[in-house]
Scaffold this motif. Structure first.
Motif, PDB file in Angstrom:
ATOM      1  N   ILE A   1      29.660  45.683  41.932  1.00  0.00           N
ATOM      2  CA  ILE A   1      30.777  44.978  42.554  1.00  0.00           C
ATOM      3  C   ILE A   1      30.812  43.614  41.886  1.00  0.00           C
ATOM      4  O   ILE A   1      29.896  42.801  42.089  1.00  0.00           O
ATOM      5  CB  ILE A   1      30.567  44.840  44.079  1.00  0.00           C
ATOM      6  CG1 ILE A   1      30.414  46.226  44.720  1.00  0.00           C
ATOM      7  CG2 ILE A   1      31.718  44.063  44.711  1.00  0.00           C
ATOM      8  CD1 ILE A   1      29.875  46.203  46.132  1.00  0.00           C
ATOM      9  N   PRO A   2      31.818  43.356  41.047  1.00  0.00           N
ATOM     10  CA  PRO A   2      31.832  42.086  40.320  1.00  0.00           C
ATOM     11  C   PRO A   2      32.139  40.906  41.240  1.00  0.00           C
ATOM     12  O   PRO A   2      32.835  41.047  42.242  1.00  0.00           O
ATOM     13  CB  PRO A   2      32.950  42.281  39.290  1.00  0.00           C
ATOM     14  CG  PRO A   2      33.855  43.293  39.901  1.00  0.00           C
ATOM     15  CD  PRO A   2      32.974  44.193  40.734  1.00  0.00           C
ATOM     16  N   GLY A   3      31.598  39.755  40.865  1.00  0.00           N
ATOM     17  CA  GLY A   3      31.885  38.526  41.602  1.00  0.00           C
ATOM     18  C   GLY A   3      33.191  37.914  41.130  1.00  0.00           C
ATOM     19  O   GLY A   3      33.839  38.404  40.195  1.00  0.00           O
ATOM     20  N   PRO A   4      33.583  36.815  41.753  1.00  0.00           N
ATOM     21  CA  PRO A   4      34.814  36.118  41.381  1.00  0.00           C
ATOM     22  C   PRO A   4      34.728  35.532  39.964  1.00  0.00           C
ATOM     23  O   PRO A   4      33.634  35.312  39.447  1.00  0.00           O
ATOM     24  CB  PRO A   4      34.916  34.991  42.411  1.00  0.00           C
ATOM     25  CG  PRO A   4      33.954  35.333  43.486  1.00  0.00           C
ATOM     26  CD  PRO A   4      32.905  36.202  42.889  1.00  0.00           C
ATOM     27  N   PRO A   5      35.867  35.241  39.362  1.00  0.00           N
ATOM     28  CA  PRO A   5      35.865  34.658  38.022  1.00  0.00           C
ATOM     29  C   PRO A   5      35.110  33.329  37.995  1.00  0.00           C
ATOM     30  O   PRO A   5      35.292  32.483  38.876  1.00  0.00           O
ATOM     31  CB  PRO A   5      37.351  34.440  37.703  1.00  0.00           C
ATOM     32  CG  PRO A   5      38.126  34.904  38.868  1.00  0.00           C
ATOM     33  CD  PRO A   5      37.195  35.397  39.914  1.00  0.00           C
ATOM     34  N   GLY A   6      34.237  33.194  37.003  1.00  0.00           N
ATOM     35  CA  GLY A   6      33.488  31.956  36.817  1.00  0.00           C
ATOM     36  C   GLY A   6      32.322  31.774  37.762  1.00  0.00           C
ATOM     37  O   GLY A   6      31.662  30.740  37.729  1.00  0.00           O
ATOM     38  N   VAL A   7      32.032  32.763  38.591  1.00  0.00           N
ATOM     39  CA  VAL A   7      30.924  32.663  39.544  1.00  0.00           C
ATOM     40  C   VAL A   7      29.800  33.580  39.091  1.00  0.00           C
ATOM     41  O   VAL A   7      30.004  34.787  38.935  1.00  0.00           O
ATOM     42  CB  VAL A   7      31.378  33.038  40.981  1.00  0.00           C
ATOM     43  CG1 VAL A   7      30.189  33.052  41.936  1.00  0.00           C
ATOM     44  CG2 VAL A   7      32.464  32.104  41.461  1.00  0.00           C
ATOM     45  N   GLU A   8      28.648  33.013  38.847  1.00  0.00           N
ATOM     46  CA  GLU A   8      27.462  33.805  38.496  1.00  0.00           C
ATOM     47  C   GLU A   8      26.729  34.178  39.776  1.00  0.00           C
ATOM     48  O   GLU A   8      26.341  33.299  40.551  1.00  0.00           O
ATOM     49  CB  GLU A   8      26.535  33.004  37.584  1.00  0.00           C
ATOM     50  CG  GLU A   8      27.036  32.860  36.168  1.00  0.00           C
ATOM     51  CD  GLU A   8      27.057  34.182  35.406  1.00  0.00           C
ATOM     52  OE1 GLU A   8      26.119  34.997  35.588  1.00  0.00           O
ATOM     53  OE2 GLU A   8      28.022  34.399  34.651  1.00  0.00           O
ATOM     54  N   LEU A   9      26.538  35.471  39.986  1.00  0.00           N
ATOM     55  CA  LEU A   9      25.812  35.930  41.162  1.00  0.00           C
ATOM     56  C   LEU A   9      24.338  36.063  40.836  1.00  0.00           C
ATOM     57  O   LEU A   9      23.969  36.657  39.821  1.00  0.00           O
ATOM     58  CB  LEU A   9      26.353  37.289  41.627  1.00  0.00           C
ATOM     59  CG  LEU A   9      27.811  37.339  42.079  1.00  0.00           C
ATOM     60  CD1 LEU A   9      28.198  38.768  42.411  1.00  0.00           C
ATOM     61  CD2 LEU A   9      28.028  36.428  43.270  1.00  0.00           C
ATOM     62  N   ALA A  10      23.493  35.495  41.679  1.00  0.00           N
ATOM     63  CA  ALA A  10      22.050  35.661  41.536  1.00  0.00           C
ATOM     64  C   ALA A  10      21.653  37.003  42.148  1.00  0.00           C
ATOM     65  O   ALA A  10      22.395  37.576  42.957  1.00  0.00           O
ATOM     66  CB  ALA A  10      21.322  34.522  42.246  1.00  0.00           C
TER      67      ALA A  10
ATOM     68  N   ALA B   1      30.580  36.016  48.145  1.00  0.00           N
ATOM     69  CA  ALA B   1      31.049  35.125  47.069  1.00  0.00           C
ATOM     70  C   ALA B   1      32.567  35.131  46.992  1.00  0.00           C
ATOM     71  O   ALA B   1      33.190  34.075  46.822  1.00  0.00           O
ATOM     72  CB  ALA B   1      30.439  35.555  45.736  1.00  0.00           C
ATOM     73  N   TRP B   2      33.177  36.296  47.134  1.00  0.00           N
ATOM     74  CA  TRP B   2      34.644  36.380  47.106  1.00  0.00           C
ATOM     75  C   TRP B   2      35.260  35.645  48.291  1.00  0.00           C
ATOM     76  O   TRP B   2      36.258  34.941  48.154  1.00  0.00           O
ATOM     77  CB  TRP B   2      35.103  37.836  47.080  1.00  0.00           C
ATOM     78  CG  TRP B   2      35.179  38.394  45.701  1.00  0.00           C
ATOM     79  CD1 TRP B   2      34.305  39.268  45.120  1.00  0.00           C
ATOM     80  CD2 TRP B   2      36.172  38.104  44.719  1.00  0.00           C
ATOM     81  NE1 TRP B   2      34.700  39.529  43.836  1.00  0.00           N
ATOM     82  CE2 TRP B   2      35.845  38.831  43.558  1.00  0.00           C
ATOM     83  CE3 TRP B   2      37.303  37.295  44.703  1.00  0.00           C
ATOM     84  CZ2 TRP B   2      36.608  38.797  42.400  1.00  0.00           C
ATOM     85  CZ3 TRP B   2      38.069  37.250  43.544  1.00  0.00           C
ATOM     86  CH2 TRP B   2      37.725  37.990  42.407  1.00  0.00           C
ATOM     87  N   ARG B   3      34.671  35.824  49.492  1.00  0.00           N
ATOM     88  CA  ARG B   3      35.210  35.137  50.673  1.00  0.00           C
ATOM     89  C   ARG B   3      35.164  33.616  50.480  1.00  0.00           C
ATOM     90  O   ARG B   3      36.133  32.912  50.784  1.00  0.00           O
ATOM     91  CB  ARG B   3      34.459  35.573  51.928  1.00  0.00           C
ATOM     92  CG  ARG B   3      34.887  36.950  52.443  1.00  0.00           C
ATOM     93  CD  ARG B   3      34.260  37.287  53.796  1.00  0.00           C
ATOM     94  NE  ARG B   3      32.949  37.878  53.661  1.00  0.00           N
ATOM     95  CZ  ARG B   3      32.718  39.165  53.385  1.00  0.00           C
ATOM     96  NH1 ARG B   3      33.713  39.998  53.191  1.00  0.00           N
ATOM     97  NH2 ARG B   3      31.494  39.618  53.306  1.00  0.00           N
ATOM     98  N   SER B   4      34.057  33.112  49.953  1.00  0.00           N
ATOM     99  CA  SER B   4      33.932  31.670  49.690  1.00  0.00           C
ATOM    100  C   SER B   4      34.924  31.219  48.626  1.00  0.00           C
ATOM    101  O   SER B   4      35.574  30.179  48.763  1.00  0.00           O
ATOM    102  CB  SER B   4      32.509  31.328  49.238  1.00  0.00           C
ATOM    103  OG  SER B   4      31.598  31.544  50.267  1.00  0.00           O
ATOM    104  N   PHE B   5      35.037  32.003  47.565  1.00  0.00           N
ATOM    105  CA  PHE B   5      35.943  31.682  46.463  1.00  0.00           C
ATOM    106  C   PHE B   5      37.384  31.573  46.960  1.00  0.00           C
ATOM    107  O   PHE B   5      38.094  30.610  46.670  1.00  0.00           O
ATOM    108  CB  PHE B   5      35.821  32.769  45.390  1.00  0.00           C
ATOM    109  CG  PHE B   5      36.695  32.589  44.189  1.00  0.00           C
ATOM    110  CD1 PHE B   5      36.324  31.737  43.158  1.00  0.00           C
ATOM    111  CD2 PHE B   5      37.886  33.287  44.069  1.00  0.00           C
ATOM    112  CE1 PHE B   5      37.124  31.582  42.031  1.00  0.00           C
ATOM    113  CE2 PHE B   5      38.701  33.142  42.954  1.00  0.00           C
ATOM    114  CZ  PHE B   5      38.312  32.278  41.929  1.00  0.00           C
ATOM    115  N   ILE B   6      37.803  32.550  47.759  1.00  0.00           N
ATOM    116  CA  ILE B   6      39.179  32.583  48.272  1.00  0.00           C
ATOM    117  C   ILE B   6      39.409  31.440  49.273  1.00  0.00           C
ATOM    118  O   ILE B   6      40.438  30.775  49.243  1.00  0.00           O
ATOM    119  CB  ILE B   6      39.488  33.965  48.875  1.00  0.00           C
ATOM    120  CG1 ILE B   6      39.546  34.993  47.728  1.00  0.00           C
ATOM    121  CG2 ILE B   6      40.785  33.953  49.664  1.00  0.00           C
ATOM    122  CD1 ILE B   6      39.545  36.432  48.168  1.00  0.00           C
ATOM    123  N   ALA B   7      38.419  31.193  50.142  1.00  0.00           N
ATOM    124  CA  ALA B   7      38.544  30.090  51.107  1.00  0.00           C
ATOM    125  C   ALA B   7      38.651  28.751  50.375  1.00  0.00           C
ATOM    126  O   ALA B   7      39.440  27.884  50.765  1.00  0.00           O
ATOM    127  CB  ALA B   7      37.351  30.085  52.063  1.00  0.00           C
TER     128      ALA B   7
END
Length: 153
Positions: A29-38, A46-52
């Motif tokens: 499941i890919p993360g948002p653009p420009g966000v590196e997931l650990a 990560a998507w919820r935070s990115f969108i918010a």
């Protein structure tokens, strides 16, 4: 010219169905653009935070999810929320190749093991079709968490 394909699922809960299929297929499941997931980060968080952070408010009807083959070979799967429920048998389904190169009882044992794993991930077992050579090698029919049928083949 060869075309690639994306498989789209209409569903009530894109996150649940995407998580199931990612597990079933070994996809990510890919993360948002420009966000590196650990390791251990939840991509949906990560998507919820990115969108918010963008100031966008999404309701349940706006939910979407994507899973991808980490090797870039298999099709991308897209999951979108729709208001209507599933009312009939799906007209297209996925065959999950869970026992490549195996035959007979060895094949069916491998399919049974995968059936147990996927049932623990939220799938339902519907029926088993026994091998009947030369035309039938045997398979197990299952349903994902929203009752979309697929075969372990």
């Amino acid at each position: 010219m060869i075309r690639t394909v994306q498989v789209t699922f209409d569903c009530r809960d894109p996150e649940t169905v995407a998580r199931f299929w990612a597990s079933a297929l070994g996809y990510i499941i890919p993360g948002p653009p420009g966000v590196e997931l650990a390791d251990g980060d939840d991509p949906f968080d990560a998507w919820r935070s990115f969108i918010a952070d963008l100031g966008v408010e999404l309701g349940p009807e706006d939910m979407r999810a994507v899973i991808e083959d980490p090797g870039g070979v298999g099709p991308r799967l897209f999951f979108q929320a729709v208001p209507e429920g599933k009312t009939v048998k799906n007209r297209i389904h996925l065959d999950v190749r869970a026992a490549p190169g195996l035959e007979g009882e060895e094949r069916m044992e491998a399919l049974e093991a995968e059936c147990v794993r996927l049932a623990q991930a939220g799938a339902s077992r519907l029926r088993r079709v026994e091998p009947d050579p030369p035309m039938e090698h045997g398979f197990i029919v299952m349903a994902d968490p929203e009752d979309n049928e697929f075969c372990l083949d």
